[in-house]
Scaffold this motif. Sequence first.
Motif, mmCIF file in Angstrom:
data_model
loop_
_atom_site.group_PDB
_atom_site.id
_atom_site.type_symbol
_atom_site.label_atom_id
_atom_site.label_comp_id
_atom_site.label_asym_id
_atom_site.label_seq_id
_atom_site.Cartn_x
_atom_site.Cartn_y
_atom_site.Cartn_z
ATOM 1 N N PRO A 151 -60.039 -137.157 5.280
ATOM 2 C CA PRO A 151 -60.286 -136.569 6.602
ATOM 3 C C PRO A 151 -61.619 -136.946 7.222
ATOM 4 O O PRO A 151 -61.680 -137.339 8.392
ATOM 5 C CB PRO A 151 -60.199 -135.068 6.319
ATOM 6 C CG PRO A 151 -59.240 -134.965 5.182
ATOM 7 C CD PRO A 151 -59.528 -136.161 4.327
ATOM 8 N N ARG A 152 -62.687 -136.840 6.443
ATOM 9 C CA ARG A 152 -64.017 -137.160 6.970
ATOM 10 C C ARG A 152 -64.064 -138.598 7.498
ATOM 11 O O ARG A 152 -64.546 -138.866 8.603
ATOM 12 C CB ARG A 152 -65.059 -136.977 5.865
ATOM 13 C CG ARG A 152 -66.491 -137.284 6.278
ATOM 14 C CD ARG A 152 -67.367 -137.461 5.035
ATOM 15 N NE ARG A 152 -67.230 -136.344 4.111
ATOM 16 C CZ ARG A 152 -67.879 -135.198 4.214
ATOM 17 N NH1 ARG A 152 -68.727 -135.012 5.199
ATOM 18 N NH2 ARG A 152 -67.698 -134.241 3.319
ATOM 19 N N PRO A 160 -63.378 -124.237 11.330
ATOM 20 C CA PRO A 160 -64.163 -125.290 10.678
ATOM 21 C C PRO A 160 -65.618 -125.270 11.136
ATOM 22 O O PRO A 160 -65.914 -125.003 12.303
ATOM 23 C CB PRO A 160 -63.456 -126.576 11.135
ATOM 24 C CG PRO A 160 -62.033 -126.152 11.369
ATOM 25 C CD PRO A 160 -62.156 -124.768 11.960
ATOM 26 N N GLN A 170 -64.843 -126.319 2.619
ATOM 27 C CA GLN A 170 -64.640 -127.282 3.694
ATOM 28 C C GLN A 170 -65.149 -128.667 3.313
ATOM 29 O O GLN A 170 -64.501 -129.677 3.606
ATOM 30 C CB GLN A 170 -65.321 -126.791 4.971
ATOM 31 C CG GLN A 170 -64.704 -125.498 5.486
ATOM 32 C CD GLN A 170 -65.161 -125.160 6.891
ATOM 33 O OE1 GLN A 170 -65.227 -126.020 7.749
ATOM 34 N NE2 GLN A 170 -65.467 -123.892 7.120
ATOM 35 N N TRP A 191 -67.959 -132.214 13.796
ATOM 36 C CA TRP A 191 -66.699 -132.309 14.523
ATOM 37 C C TRP A 191 -66.969 -132.616 15.988
ATOM 38 O O TRP A 191 -67.898 -132.064 16.575
ATOM 39 C CB TRP A 191 -65.915 -131.000 14.436
ATOM 40 C CG TRP A 191 -65.275 -130.751 13.112
ATOM 41 C CD1 TRP A 191 -65.724 -129.916 12.123
ATOM 42 C CD2 TRP A 191 -64.063 -131.328 12.623
ATOM 43 N NE1 TRP A 191 -64.869 -129.953 11.049
ATOM 44 C CE2 TRP A 191 -63.841 -130.803 11.330
ATOM 45 C CE3 TRP A 191 -63.150 -132.242 13.148
ATOM 46 C CZ2 TRP A 191 -62.734 -131.161 10.562
ATOM 47 C CZ3 TRP A 191 -62.045 -132.596 12.385
ATOM 48 C CH2 TRP A 191 -61.842 -132.071 11.113
ATOM 49 N N ARG A 199 -55.377 -129.411 10.631
ATOM 50 C CA ARG A 199 -55.049 -129.399 9.201
ATOM 51 C C ARG A 199 -56.053 -128.532 8.435
ATOM 52 O O ARG A 199 -55.663 -127.779 7.526
ATOM 53 C CB ARG A 199 -55.067 -130.817 8.637
ATOM 54 C CG ARG A 199 -53.815 -131.649 8.905
ATOM 55 C CD ARG A 199 -53.989 -133.045 8.326
ATOM 56 N NE ARG A 199 -52.817 -133.879 8.468
ATOM 57 C CZ ARG A 199 -51.842 -133.992 7.560
ATOM 58 N NH1 ARG A 199 -51.930 -133.314 6.418
ATOM 59 N NH2 ARG A 199 -50.816 -134.781 7.757
ATOM 60 N N LEU A 200 -57.320 -128.635 8.797
ATOM 61 C CA LEU A 200 -58.335 -127.844 8.111
ATOM 62 C C LEU A 200 -58.186 -126.365 8.441
ATOM 63 O O LEU A 200 -58.360 -125.506 7.563
ATOM 64 C CB LEU A 200 -59.739 -128.333 8.481
ATOM 65 C CG LEU A 200 -60.910 -127.579 7.842
ATOM 66 C CD1 LEU A 200 -60.750 -127.470 6.322
ATOM 67 C CD2 LEU A 200 -62.240 -128.243 8.187
ATOM 68 N N TRP A 234 -62.584 -130.244 1.068
ATOM 69 C CA TRP A 234 -61.374 -130.683 1.787
ATOM 70 C C TRP A 234 -61.647 -131.961 2.591
ATOM 71 O O TRP A 234 -60.833 -132.883 2.605
ATOM 72 C CB TRP A 234 -60.891 -129.578 2.730
ATOM 73 C CG TRP A 234 -59.584 -129.920 3.394
ATOM 74 C CD1 TRP A 234 -58.328 -129.717 2.912
ATOM 75 C CD2 TRP A 234 -59.423 -130.573 4.677
ATOM 76 N NE1 TRP A 234 -57.391 -130.189 3.799
ATOM 77 C CE2 TRP A 234 -58.034 -130.719 4.893
ATOM 78 C CE3 TRP A 234 -60.303 -131.032 5.636
ATOM 79 C CZ2 TRP A 234 -57.518 -131.312 6.039
ATOM 80 C CZ3 TRP A 234 -59.797 -131.634 6.785
ATOM 81 C CH2 TRP A 234 -58.425 -131.767 6.981
ATOM 82 N N LEU A 235 -62.792 -132.018 3.248
ATOM 83 C CA LEU A 235 -63.118 -133.181 4.071
ATOM 84 C C LEU A 235 -63.197 -134.461 3.249
ATOM 85 O O LEU A 235 -62.923 -135.557 3.764
ATOM 86 C CB LEU A 235 -64.453 -132.960 4.797
ATOM 87 C CG LEU A 235 -64.439 -132.006 5.978
ATOM 88 C CD1 LEU A 235 -65.862 -131.647 6.399
ATOM 89 C CD2 LEU A 235 -63.680 -132.610 7.154
ATOM 90 N N HIS A 241 -55.512 -125.147 6.297
ATOM 91 C CA HIS A 241 -55.997 -125.077 4.912
ATOM 92 C C HIS A 241 -56.836 -123.815 4.702
ATOM 93 O O HIS A 241 -56.675 -123.113 3.685
ATOM 94 C CB HIS A 241 -56.824 -126.322 4.603
ATOM 95 C CG HIS A 241 -57.462 -126.318 3.251
ATOM 96 N ND1 HIS A 241 -56.758 -126.535 2.088
ATOM 97 C CD2 HIS A 241 -58.765 -126.115 2.876
ATOM 98 C CE1 HIS A 241 -57.588 -126.472 1.046
ATOM 99 N NE2 HIS A 241 -58.811 -126.224 1.503
#
Length: 382
Positions: A162-163, A88, A148, A98, A114-115, A151-152, A118
């Motif tokens: 997620p974010r 990530p 990314q 992060w 999880r990322l 996904w976030l 993914h």
Amino acid sequence: MDLDFVRVHAGRPVAELTRRDVVRALLAVPSGVALVALPDLRRAMERAGNPLTPPFWESARTALGAIESGNATVGDVQRWLESTGTEPLLLTRTMFVWPEEDERGPVAEEMFHRLVAHLERRVAAGEVDPDALALGDETARASYEEIQERWLGTPLPDGRVPRDAVSDEQDEELSAAWHEEEAFALGELRRIMAELPETERPEEALRAASTRLRELMTAPGYPGNVLRACAGYEGGPLPADDEELWLTVAAGIAGPISDLPEEDDIAEAFADLEEELSSEDSVLAALCAIDHADWLAVVAALARRGPGVLASPERIARLIAESEDIDVRMDEPEDLESAEALFGSVTPLWACLGIVDRSEVLTPLGHWGLPRALERAWTETG
């Protein structure tokens, strides 16, 4: 370092090792050791049926060589790790960051893994090209970043984004740490004050200061607007009791309750990140930047010294540096300058309350009221 080390470090079978697993293992040992082990590691991976690709091994040799020679920056190393295709991004285009690995809470740790999973699926599907990333292909990098970002911001099956989940956890951790620090500082303040003689309330000075304060807080502009924001009195009636008004405002300087009201044109100005803060917003920002330890050091020192002591920003910075109540090192000139600059926003407001006089000398009112105001600030937010 050998293939078994990589397997144990990654926690998965050799056949399932990814580029990210190998890079993380290489970074876990001295760069010289990793460089020496690289050829044997490559051959062992080939024998195990998981050879990876020439561009990957070449990127590893180049990156490790730069690290060993001292020519690689932290950003270079992070970029190499991200070029594996399953790491990530530390910082995304929308400024999501992060937490460091050793500072992640349970939610951040879960979302990070999880990322990673993914991204591994995206590599397997051919949507992420690690070789192109290793070769510095900007199109591949842009696609990698977009995957990314998407996904976030996409809700998981349980509804969490997620974010937002990571940010909420960080906010909770910061709030908990802040309240813990505040509770400790409050205990220290009470201990210190219990050792000092009780001071009498200067009735006449309090009455005069409160009368002046009511005039300021009903007038437009600075300092009234800042004092109202500090006390949280924007739009509401002021207390009739002089002590209540004075202590609430003085406490608000140590812990502002609200921001300045935003008019339409001000809101538009804040939308432009390059727009400078107004002088009033800069004052509030400075007040919020002063930590508990510095407030404790200053108020404790002034309480011990009593009325007549100089309380200018320059002197306050020295009081912090010389404090026996907090463990702080301010050996560099810029440390003193920073403290002086922050309290440069405090002393003019103190003057409005009669805490210091025109010569920035502590008054009997300030000596009586400052410890009480600080205790109130920390008690009411705790």
